[in-house]
Design a protein around this motif. Sequence first.
Motif, short mmCIF file in Angstrom:
data_model
loop_
_atom_site.label_atom_id
_atom_site.label_comp_id
_atom_site.label_asym_id
_atom_site.label_seq_id
_atom_site.Cartn_x
_atom_site.Cartn_y
_atom_site.Cartn_z
N GLU A 91 -0.10 0.56 -3.37
CA GLU A 91 1.26 0.89 -2.97
C GLU A 91 1.34 1.06 -1.45
O GLU A 91 2.27 0.55 -0.80
CB GLU A 91 1.74 2.15 -3.66
CG GLU A 91 3.17 2.51 -3.35
CD GLU A 91 3.69 3.71 -4.11
OE1 GLU A 91 4.84 4.10 -3.83
OE2 GLU A 91 2.97 4.25 -4.98
N ASP A 110 3.47 -1.03 1.28
CA ASP A 110 4.34 -0.42 2.31
C ASP A 110 4.01 -0.96 3.70
O ASP A 110 4.91 -1.24 4.49
CB ASP A 110 4.19 1.10 2.30
CG ASP A 110 4.75 1.76 1.05
OD1 ASP A 110 5.54 1.12 0.32
OD2 ASP A 110 4.39 2.93 0.81
N ARG A 123 5.30 -4.40 3.95
CA ARG A 123 6.76 -4.35 3.99
C ARG A 123 7.23 -4.01 5.41
O ARG A 123 8.18 -4.61 5.92
CB ARG A 123 7.29 -3.31 3.00
CG ARG A 123 8.79 -3.22 2.95
CD ARG A 123 9.24 -2.19 1.96
NE ARG A 123 10.67 -2.16 1.85
CZ ARG A 123 11.34 -1.29 1.16
NH1 ARG A 123 10.71 -0.36 0.47
NH2 ARG A 123 12.64 -1.31 1.13
N SER A 172 7.06 -9.98 3.05
CA SER A 172 7.47 -9.66 1.68
C SER A 172 6.54 -10.26 0.63
O SER A 172 6.38 -9.69 -0.45
CB SER A 172 8.92 -10.08 1.44
OG SER A 172 9.07 -11.46 1.61
N SER A 176 3.56 -7.83 0.47
CA SER A 176 3.98 -6.53 -0.05
C SER A 176 4.26 -6.65 -1.55
O SER A 176 3.88 -5.76 -2.32
CB SER A 176 5.20 -5.98 0.70
OG SER A 176 6.32 -6.79 0.51
N GLU A 177 4.89 -7.73 -1.96
CA GLU A 177 5.18 -7.91 -3.39
C GLU A 177 3.89 -7.97 -4.21
O GLU A 177 3.80 -7.38 -5.29
CB GLU A 177 6.00 -9.18 -3.61
CG GLU A 177 6.37 -9.39 -5.06
CD GLU A 177 7.22 -10.62 -5.30
OE1 GLU A 177 7.49 -10.89 -6.48
OE2 GLU A 177 7.60 -11.32 -4.34
N TYR A 179 2.57 -4.40 -4.45
CA TYR A 179 3.42 -3.59 -5.31
C TYR A 179 3.23 -3.97 -6.79
O TYR A 179 3.22 -3.09 -7.65
CB TYR A 179 4.89 -3.74 -4.92
CG TYR A 179 5.28 -3.06 -3.62
CD1 TYR A 179 4.63 -1.92 -3.16
CD2 TYR A 179 6.34 -3.55 -2.86
CE1 TYR A 179 5.00 -1.30 -1.98
CE2 TYR A 179 6.72 -2.93 -1.68
CZ TYR A 179 6.06 -1.82 -1.24
OH TYR A 179 6.43 -1.21 -0.07
N LYS A 215 9.50 4.05 -9.09
CA LYS A 215 9.51 4.00 -7.62
C LYS A 215 9.06 2.63 -7.11
O LYS A 215 9.68 2.05 -6.22
CB LYS A 215 8.61 5.11 -7.06
CG LYS A 215 8.63 5.23 -5.55
CD LYS A 215 7.84 6.43 -5.10
CE LYS A 215 6.37 6.12 -5.14
NZ LYS A 215 5.51 7.06 -4.48
N ILE A 216 8.00 2.09 -7.69
CA ILE A 216 7.50 0.78 -7.29
C ILE A 216 8.51 -0.31 -7.64
O ILE A 216 8.70 -1.27 -6.89
CB ILE A 216 6.14 0.49 -7.99
CG1 ILE A 216 5.02 1.29 -7.34
CG2 ILE A 216 5.80 -1.00 -7.96
CD1 ILE A 216 4.65 0.84 -5.95
N LYS A 229 10.96 -0.55 -5.00
CA LYS A 229 10.38 -1.23 -3.83
C LYS A 229 10.31 -2.74 -4.05
O LYS A 229 10.57 -3.52 -3.14
CB LYS A 229 8.99 -0.66 -3.53
CG LYS A 229 9.03 0.75 -2.98
CD LYS A 229 7.62 1.26 -2.67
CE LYS A 229 7.67 2.67 -2.07
NZ LYS A 229 6.34 3.13 -1.65
N GLU A 269 12.10 -6.22 -2.08
CA GLU A 269 11.28 -7.31 -1.55
C GLU A 269 11.62 -8.68 -2.12
O GLU A 269 10.98 -9.66 -1.79
CB GLU A 269 9.79 -7.02 -1.80
CG GLU A 269 9.27 -5.83 -1.01
CD GLU A 269 9.52 -5.96 0.48
OE1 GLU A 269 9.05 -6.94 1.09
OE2 GLU A 269 10.20 -5.08 1.03
#
Length: 168
Positions: A12, A16, A19, A24, A27-28, A31, A49-50, A53, A57
Amino acid sequence: INDKKGIAENFEMLGDIYRNKYDSDKSEVYYQKARLLYDNLGYKRNIAKITLKLAAEIDEPDWGKKQEKEAIEYNKALKIYRYLEDKAGMANTLYLLGSRNWFFLSIHLSEDENIISHQRNITYLSEAISIYHGLNDINNLAKCYQSIAFDYKGLNDISQQISSINES
């Protein structure tokens, strides 16, 4: 060490970091890895939460498709927050659902689609406002009232727009 929670948290954090670097794709990937581990562990709040996020993205050139994909992810998170009875998570997700129809998206919609979109946003934002009132969260209340005023403007309901601005 086989600390799956720690590994998920590290994924995670890497998501971040990427991100914040506007990458993206990377980050994807991180995540998704974190969400899979959180899912295996049964950590529903972390999954929600994820999921929020991941929604942020989504990289889709067609704004309509992007909006649809975001809504799917937001609704996944909302379902989890409702299950957990997490009021702050619910209100935040409702705000995201109700405030994502920006002007440049709405210009591509028909008049009827625009009305439906504004009414949908008002429904989400009204529920978020109700929850934020219960939480006495004045900062997020102001943000919601500002967003809902935009939707009342889109419906040409000037009195509700003014009322919402005054509430903010």
